[in-house]
Design a protein around this motif. Structure first.
Motif, mmCIF file in Angstrom:
data_model
loop_
_atom_site.group_PDB
_atom_site.id
_atom_site.type_symbol
_atom_site.label_atom_id
_atom_site.label_comp_id
_atom_site.label_asym_id
_atom_site.label_seq_id
_atom_site.Cartn_x
_atom_site.Cartn_y
_atom_site.Cartn_z
ATOM 1 N N ALA A 13 2.320 3.740 -11.970
ATOM 2 C CA ALA A 13 3.464 2.961 -11.486
ATOM 3 C C ALA A 13 3.712 3.203 -10.001
ATOM 4 C CB ALA A 13 4.710 3.314 -12.300
ATOM 5 N N GLU A 14 3.517 4.437 -9.570
ATOM 6 C CA GLU A 14 3.711 4.744 -8.151
ATOM 7 C C GLU A 14 2.603 4.139 -7.300
ATOM 8 O OE1 GLU A 14 5.107 8.591 -6.996
ATOM 9 O OE2 GLU A 14 5.670 9.110 -9.043
ATOM 10 N N GLU A 17 8.550 12.653 -9.502
ATOM 11 C CA GLU A 17 8.546 11.200 -9.685
ATOM 12 C C GLU A 17 9.069 10.496 -8.444
ATOM 13 O OE1 GLU A 17 10.039 7.877 -12.981
ATOM 14 O OE2 GLU A 17 10.383 10.026 -13.306
ATOM 15 N N GLY A 18 8.349 9.457 -8.014
ATOM 16 C CA GLY A 18 8.765 8.677 -6.858
ATOM 17 C C GLY A 18 8.353 9.253 -5.524
ATOM 18 N N ALA A 33 8.136 7.778 -1.548
ATOM 19 C CA ALA A 33 8.996 8.407 -0.545
ATOM 20 C C ALA A 33 8.189 8.873 0.658
ATOM 21 C CB ALA A 33 9.750 9.579 -1.169
ATOM 22 N N VAL A 34 7.048 9.484 0.405
ATOM 23 C CA VAL A 34 6.218 9.972 1.508
ATOM 24 C C VAL A 34 5.667 8.809 2.323
ATOM 25 C CG1 VAL A 34 4.072 11.185 2.059
ATOM 26 C CG2 VAL A 34 5.645 12.154 0.390
ATOM 27 N N LEU A 35 5.251 7.752 1.658
ATOM 28 C CA LEU A 35 4.751 6.583 2.372
ATOM 29 C C LEU A 35 5.826 5.947 3.252
ATOM 30 C CD1 LEU A 35 2.552 4.889 -0.370
ATOM 31 C CD2 LEU A 35 1.750 5.772 1.821
ATOM 32 N N THR A 49 8.967 14.791 1.469
ATOM 33 C CA THR A 49 8.530 16.047 2.094
ATOM 34 C C THR A 49 7.019 16.175 1.966
ATOM 35 O OG1 THR A 49 10.624 17.109 1.506
ATOM 36 C CG2 THR A 49 8.782 18.553 2.069
ATOM 37 N N SER A 50 6.371 16.463 3.084
ATOM 38 C CA SER A 50 4.918 16.585 3.081
ATOM 39 C C SER A 50 4.483 17.369 4.308
ATOM 40 C CB SER A 50 4.256 15.195 3.092
ATOM 41 O OG SER A 50 4.573 14.506 4.296
#
Length: 243
Positions: A36-37, A220-221, A225-227, A232-233
């Motif tokens: 889904a992501e 999840e998600g 979020a990173v894209l 956080t990355s």
């Protein structure tokens, strides 16, 4: 760092991610969540290809340590990645994401052989391509496969989904005071032997100027979020920003 910065990405997943909360094998619910992501990423206009490890089923190095011939153990691990790739293909196609599995070890009954130009055409048509069976050769990790395929596919970045939210100077699960980096250079990763990817994979990304984005895929998600620049990355690239 936002999705608009990239046109094409490679997503590298460790096999352990597909276990979910289990200790072995493939958890269908986890495959569905990850799929889904990936679908959300594709719907932003990104071209996506993937490499999935096989550690949830069989890891070549572990097999060799237990007495298997190393080359034979690595081939067994490659077959494990094919199983994971087919599981992810199934999860993606259930939600109407066209997906192709390409294997470096030909097995025409279950997937396509790896052909670089064909893979590029699939992505240009909006299909997700999952590269299976590593490089097709023993003694190479799926991290190295991911870096190699990212270079061959002219990807703008390599996203590595793991069980931690970036790169640390020590194992955060064992050292509570471990420091997380927001950004690092490839050379710093290699010099300090930081556990991002194996050295050959990092060097290959460095030589082809492919940023490595390390993030926690278990949340999840988090891929979306990173894209979007909100998650956080840690990003590993040639241009170093003070952490």
């Amino acid at each position: 760092m936002t999705a608009t910065r990239f046109k094409r990405i490679l997503l590298k997943l460790s096999g352990e991610v597909l276990m979910g909360q289990g200790q072995f094998g493939i958890d269908p619910a986890t495959c569905d969540r990850v799929a889904a992501e990936v679908k959300e990423a594709v719907e932003t206009g990104l071209e996506v290809c993937m490499v999935v490890g096989g550690g949830n089923i069989f890891r070549g190095l572990a097999g060799a340590a237990q007495g298997f011939d190393r080359a034979s153990a690595d081939y067994m691990g490659m077959l494990a990645t094919v199983m994971n790739a087919l599981a992810m293909q199934n999860a993606l196609e259930k939600i109407d994401v066209q997906t192709r599995v390409q294997s470096a070890i030909p097995m025409a009954s279950v997937c396509e052989p790896y052909v670089r130009r064909r893979a590029e055409r699939h992505m240009e048509k909006g299909r997700v391509v999952i590269f299976a069976a590593g490089t097709g050769l023993p003694f190479f990790t799926t991290d190295t496969t991911a870096a190699l395929r990212a270079a061959e596919m002219n990807c703008d970045a390599l996203f590595k989904g793991t069980s931690v939210d970036g790169v640390y100077d020590a194992d955060p699960k064992k050292v509570p005071t471990a420091k997380r980096y927001d950004s690092l250079s490839y050379d710093r990763v290699l010099a300090d032997n930081l556990k991002v990817m194996d050295a050959s994979a990092v060097a290959l990304c460095r030589d082809n100027n492919i940023p490595i984005v390390v993030f926690n895929i278990r949340d999840e998600g988090n891929l979306s979020a990173v894209l979007s620049g909100e998650g956080t990355s840690t990003i590993v690239q040639n241009e170093t920003v003070s952490a």
